[in-house]
Design an enzyme around this catalytic site. Structure first.
Site, PDB file in Angstrom:
ATOM      1  N   TRP A 115      78.474 105.456  18.081  1.00 51.95           N
ATOM      2  CA  TRP A 115      78.408 106.478  17.034  1.00 51.95           C
ATOM      3  C   TRP A 115      79.604 107.417  17.116  1.00 51.95           C
ATOM      4  CZ3 TRP A 115      75.627 104.623  13.487  1.00 51.95           C
ATOM      5  CH2 TRP A 115      74.404 103.967  13.758  1.00 51.95           C
ATOM      6  N   ASP A 184      76.846 115.604  16.899  1.00 50.17           N
ATOM      7  CA  ASP A 184      75.936 114.629  16.313  1.00 50.17           C
ATOM      8  C   ASP A 184      74.721 114.575  17.236  1.00 50.17           C
ATOM      9  OD1 ASP A 184      74.467 112.488  15.444  1.00 50.17           O
ATOM     10  OD2 ASP A 184      76.069 110.998  15.637  1.00 50.17           O
ATOM     11  N   LYS A 208      65.223 109.767  13.659  1.00 49.01           N
ATOM     12  CA  LYS A 208      64.998 109.459  15.068  1.00 49.01           C
ATOM     13  C   LYS A 208      63.894 110.369  15.617  1.00 49.01           C
ATOM     14  CE  LYS A 208      68.497 106.684  14.742  1.00 49.01           C
ATOM     15  NZ  LYS A 208      69.886 107.059  14.829  1.00 49.01           N
TER      16      LYS A 208
HETATM   17  C1  LIG Z   1      71.173 106.576  14.189  1.00 49.55           C
HETATM   18  C2  LIG Z   1      72.367 107.380  14.537  1.00 49.55           C
HETATM   19  C3  LIG Z   1      73.400 107.622  13.614  1.00 49.55           C
HETATM   20  C4  LIG Z   1      73.417 106.987  12.241  1.00 49.55           C
HETATM   21  O1  LIG Z   1      72.567 107.660  11.410  1.00 49.55           O
HETATM   22  P1  LIG Z   1      72.446 107.272   9.859  1.00 49.55           P
HETATM   23  O2  LIG Z   1      71.521 108.320   9.375  1.00 49.55           O
HETATM   24  O3  LIG Z   1      71.927 105.880   9.796  1.00 49.55           O
HETATM   25  O4  LIG Z   1      73.810 107.392   9.261  1.00 49.55           O
HETATM   26  C5  LIG Z   1      74.437 108.416  14.004  1.00 49.55           C
HETATM   27  N1  LIG Z   1      74.486 108.971  15.222  1.00 49.55           N
HETATM   28  C6  LIG Z   1      73.523 108.771  16.136  1.00 49.55           C
HETATM   29  C7  LIG Z   1      73.630 109.410  17.476  1.00 49.55           C
HETATM   30  C8  LIG Z   1      72.437 107.976  15.817  1.00 49.55           C
HETATM   31  O5  LIG Z   1      71.461 107.778  16.723  1.00 49.55           O
END
Ligand SMILES: *Cc1c(COP(=O)(O)O)cnc(C)c1O
Length: 370
Positions: A115, A184, A208
């Protein structure tokens, strides 16, 4: 935390599984119950929340309640804006540098998994992004130590991924740098306290840890927001969203996030969920380490409390384990396709009992196959 299977207890084939999905992840059953209950007619409005204007008092109240709960749970002052955006965390990879990476400046990136690599790729499309540290040479099995970071001299922010969903690593300390942090936090948001004073912006896809897919929660601080570039495309300018409700937000997803936050408050808030998450992670890692049969894939000091990754002695046993788990109603334990092995995602909504059931399976499986 609720453990009884009230939703479908009458039909064994429709019983809820113990769900270790990495994302979209399990939701609290109590929340699902409440949603089902009020789905056809929400309160006294005569329709479901799926059918109302995003400018109605009902939605305004739901969104404001969600914001208030975020403020209370995280201790956010008035200087923080709370936005409900779309495009996932993945759009934030581009939107952040588009707003905050100046033409003649740079930004620092910590590369700790897939990511953050994706975030870096987007930043490079906008301007100068400096890799301050990476653990790629060791297959992202650890979080690089602060002393090894090579920070730029003119960075406007440092971007990092607080929890690496795929590799099962997590920052256990807030990065200590002089520039605002951009994080993030998709896969550990609301799982533990955040020292918000150090941050300029925090983003998380809801799916998540705090709700269903469809909404990305963005927390952005006012003074950081003030440093963004001018002449941005309307929808990609954070200022558009802090100023007003510009377009249709993901109403239903926000409605569910509000409920998950209420559930979290009911458990006792961030401190209580952190304690529970610590207990769950400890239980699982202790079982992994107890014998040589299971091997954790992340270095011990970088282990994630959200995504626990491990392997069995060989891939045949990995597959047999996943099958044995499914037979007991434990699902979504397969590791990410590029990593293999097992990944147990034990987000906020994963009850202690699910982790206990997994540990019991690990004991039994080792007895039979070790
Ligand atoms: C799942 C995830 C993403 C991607 O998220 P989307 O909403 O599918 O764009 C980005 N960063 C992390 C750390 C993730 O776990």
């Amino acid at each position: 935390m609720q453990t009884t299977d009230t939703i479908t207890r009458s039909e064994p084939s429709r019983r809820r599984a113990l769900n270790f999905s990495a994302g979209p992840g399990a939701l609290p059953e109590a929340v699902l119950e409440e949603v089902r209950e009020e789905l056809p007619v929400y309160k006294n409005i005569g329709t479901s929340v799926l059918e109302i204007s995003h400018r109605s008092p009902t939605y305004t109240e739901i969104a404001e309640s969600a914001r208030t709960r975020f403020r209370n749970l995280l201790g956010l002052g008035d200087e923080w804006h709370i936005l409900f955006l779309q495009g996932g965390a993945s759009l934030q990879f581009y939107q952040v540098p588009l707003n905050f990476l100046p033409d003649n400046g740079s930004a620092d990136y910590l590369i700790t998994g897939s990511w953050s690599k994706k975030a870096l790729k987007e930043a490079k499309m906008v301007g100068a992004a400096n890799v301050a540290a990476t653990s790629e040479e060791d297959e992202f099995t650890y979080i690089p130590k602060r002393g090894e970071w090579k920070l730029g001299t003119d960075a406007s922010y440092l971007h990092f991924t607080s929890n690496n969903t795929i590799y099962g690593t997590q920052f256990h300390e807030t990065p200590n740098v002089d520039v605002p942090l951009v994080c993030d936090a998709s896969s550990d948001f609301m799982s533990r306290p955040i020292d918000v004073a150090r941050y300029g912006l925090i983003y998380a896809g809801a799916q998540k840890n705090i709700g269903p897919a469809g909404v990305t929660v963005v927390l952005v601080k006012d003074d950081f927001l003030g440093k963004r570039r001018g002449s941005l495309p309307t929808l990609l300018d954070y200022g558009t969203h802090t100023a007003k409700l510009f377009h249709t937000p993901p109403v239903f997803a926000v409605y569910m996030v509000e409920k998950v936050l209420k559930w979290l408050e009911g458990l006792g808030g961030i401190g209580a969920i952190e304690d529970l998450n610590n207990r769950k992670a400890r239980l699982l890692y202790e079982r992994i380490d107890r014998t040589g049969f299971y091997t954790g894939t992340a270095k011990a000091d970088s282990r994630s409390k959200m995504n626990v990754t491990f392997r069995l002695p060989n891939e045949t046993l990995d597959a047999a384990f996943i099958k044995a788990a499914a037979d007991r109603g434990l699902i979504a334990l397969k590791g990410y396709r590029t990593v293999g092995g097992i990944r147990a995602s034990i987000y906020n909504a994963c009850p202690l009992e699910a982790v206990e059931a997994l540990v019991e399976l690990m004991d039994d499986f080792e007895k039979e196959n070790g």
